[in-house]
Design an enzyme around this catalytic site. Structure first.
Site, PDB file in Angstrom:
ATOM      1  N   HIS A  14       0.729  -1.259   0.233  1.00 25.88           N
ATOM      2  CA  HIS A  14      -0.081  -0.254  -0.006  1.00 25.88           C
ATOM      3  C   HIS A  14       1.425   1.020  -0.143  1.00 25.88           C
ATOM      4  O   HIS A  14       1.873   1.310   0.975  1.00 25.88           O
ATOM      5  CB  HIS A  14      -0.769   0.378   0.811  1.00 25.88           C
ATOM      6  N   GLU A  17       1.513   3.458   2.785  1.00 30.42           N
ATOM      7  CA  GLU A  17       2.122   2.936   4.089  1.00 30.42           C
ATOM      8  C   GLU A  17       3.467   2.966   4.511  1.00 30.42           C
ATOM      9  O   GLU A  17       3.558   2.285   3.853  1.00 30.42           O
ATOM     10  CB  GLU A  17       1.427   1.806   4.587  1.00 30.42           C
ATOM     11  N   ARG A  64      -5.076  -7.209  -2.800  1.00 24.57           N
ATOM     12  CA  ARG A  64      -6.306  -8.825  -2.603  1.00 24.57           C
ATOM     13  C   ARG A  64      -6.355  -8.791  -3.706  1.00 24.57           C
ATOM     14  O   ARG A  64      -6.842 -10.026  -3.983  1.00 24.57           O
ATOM     15  CB  ARG A  64      -8.054  -7.486  -2.363  1.00 24.57           C
ATOM     16  N   HIS A 106       3.154  -3.105   7.269  1.00 24.40           N
ATOM     17  CA  HIS A 106       1.609  -2.647   6.789  1.00 24.40           C
ATOM     18  C   HIS A 106       1.506  -1.001   7.841  1.00 24.40           C
ATOM     19  O   HIS A 106       2.299  -1.911   8.859  1.00 24.40           O
ATOM     20  CB  HIS A 106       0.549  -3.430   6.527  1.00 24.40           C
ATOM     21  N   GLU A 166       0.654  -5.308  11.266  1.00 25.47           N
ATOM     22  CA  GLU A 166       0.706  -4.263  10.618  1.00 25.47           C
ATOM     23  C   GLU A 166       0.859  -2.858  12.051  1.00 25.47           C
ATOM     24  O   GLU A 166       1.215  -3.212  13.699  1.00 25.47           O
ATOM     25  CB  GLU A 166      -0.758  -4.318  11.325  1.00 25.47           C
ATOM     26  N   TYR A 276     -11.124   1.829   4.713  1.00 23.59           N
ATOM     27  CA  TYR A 276     -12.256   0.707   4.650  1.00 23.59           C
ATOM     28  C   TYR A 276     -13.019   1.243   4.702  1.00 23.59           C
ATOM     29  O   TYR A 276     -14.379   0.984   4.229  1.00 23.59           O
ATOM     30  CB  TYR A 276     -11.750  -0.381   5.948  1.00 23.59           C
TER      31      TYR A 276
END
Length: 291
Positions: A14, A17, A64, A106, A166, A276
């Site tokens: 991402h 990030e 994804r 992440h 994370e 999200y």
């Protein structure tokens, strides 16, 4: 026992990030600390265009795109689809260069601290969880084993084994020094474990507290499909705290509390994660167990 002789750290999956992005950008000066005897460690920036644009993704979420059926589907004519096809060919299950372990780095805007996400309930992952928790008890251990490892959609599943870290809370497009330092510590703990695993010297580790993913919870929507409530202040910024049945989870714009329809205590996490919002996901829930 399958040894872990090759490890790949990935950042920029991402593009906004920045903990993983900064680590990979400075791999020449930072990467040597992760070397362990008999283990080859490399770093890879997975979505440079998204990093350059400081966006999560250009066309679709790269993290994804890696379910088994997606890997078999051939070229997909969009930016992250093409990256996924290329990475699958270069380091995926059919490649001679498939890493023994991929660690994908992440950030989250949620207050999850340092969280290690594992995707399989086997001895390697269990012992890794126990080892990390023993060395870094403030680290949350999250198991997502609701489906087989190879059916997950995550980039790290290209490896023979794969995990994610994370680090949060961190705003998108920002790199916070304290979280970056924590990520370095966590990554070094993972590498220490791999070295001990390879020599059979992990030792007898006590069980650790862990969380097991249950489901994603969406915001209440009105008849127009618009978000009709907010995350309740009592759970905002309280990731992994217990949410008892009947306790408020949302608050509508008139100030009315809305409970979650849960019959058992759950543990919300990824609470109000900014990325999200487009899919109306307010948070994920988990149960807790000794692992």
């Amino acid at each position: 026992m399958t040894k872990t002789n090759t490890v790949l750290f990935t950042g920029g999956t991402h593009g906004n990030e920045l903990t993983g992005v900064r680590l990979i950008e400075h791999w020449v000066s930072l990467g040597a600390q992760f070397t362990r005897p008999g283990i080859s460690v490399k770093g890879l920036m997975t979505n440079p265009k998204a990093v350059l644009q400081r966006v999560r993704f250009v066309d679709e979420d790269l993290n994804r795109q890696f379910a088994l059926e997606q890997q078999k589907s051939g070229a997909r004519d969009f930016h992250e689809g093409l990256i996924a096809t290329h990475l699958t060919a270069q380091i995926g299950p059919q490649s001679a260069a498939q890493p023994d372990l991929i660690v994908d780095i992440h950030n989250t805007t949620s207050h999850m601290g340092a969280t290690l996400i594992l995707l399989a309930n086997d001895r390697f992952n269990q012992q890794l969880a126990r080892f990390v928790f023993n060395r870094m008890p403030q680290c949350n251990i999250l198991l997502e084993d609701e489906k087989p490892f190879e059916e997950h959609v995550y980039l790290c599943t290209l490896g023979k084994r794969g995990v994610m870290i994370e680090m949060g809370a961190q705003p998108q497009g920002v790199c916070r020094a304290a979280l970056f330092k924590q990520s370095i510590q966590l990554l070094n703990h993972i590498m220490d474990f791999c070295a001990l695993w390879n020599t059979g010297n992990v030792g007898d580790l006590p069980p650790c507290k862990a969380y097991r993913f249950v489901e994603n919870i969406k915001f209440p929507l009105n008849h127009q499909g618009l978000v009709d409530a907010m995350v309740h202040p009592s759970i905002q910024d309280n990731d992994f705290a217990p949410l008892a049945p009947g306790a408020p989870a949302f608050i509508d714009f008139a100030g009315n509390a809305i409970p979650l329809d849960n019959t058992n205590t759950v543990y919300p996490h990824f609470i109000n994660e900014a990325a999200y919002q487009r899919s109306h996901v307010a948070f994920a829930t988990a149960t807790t167990f000794e692992w």
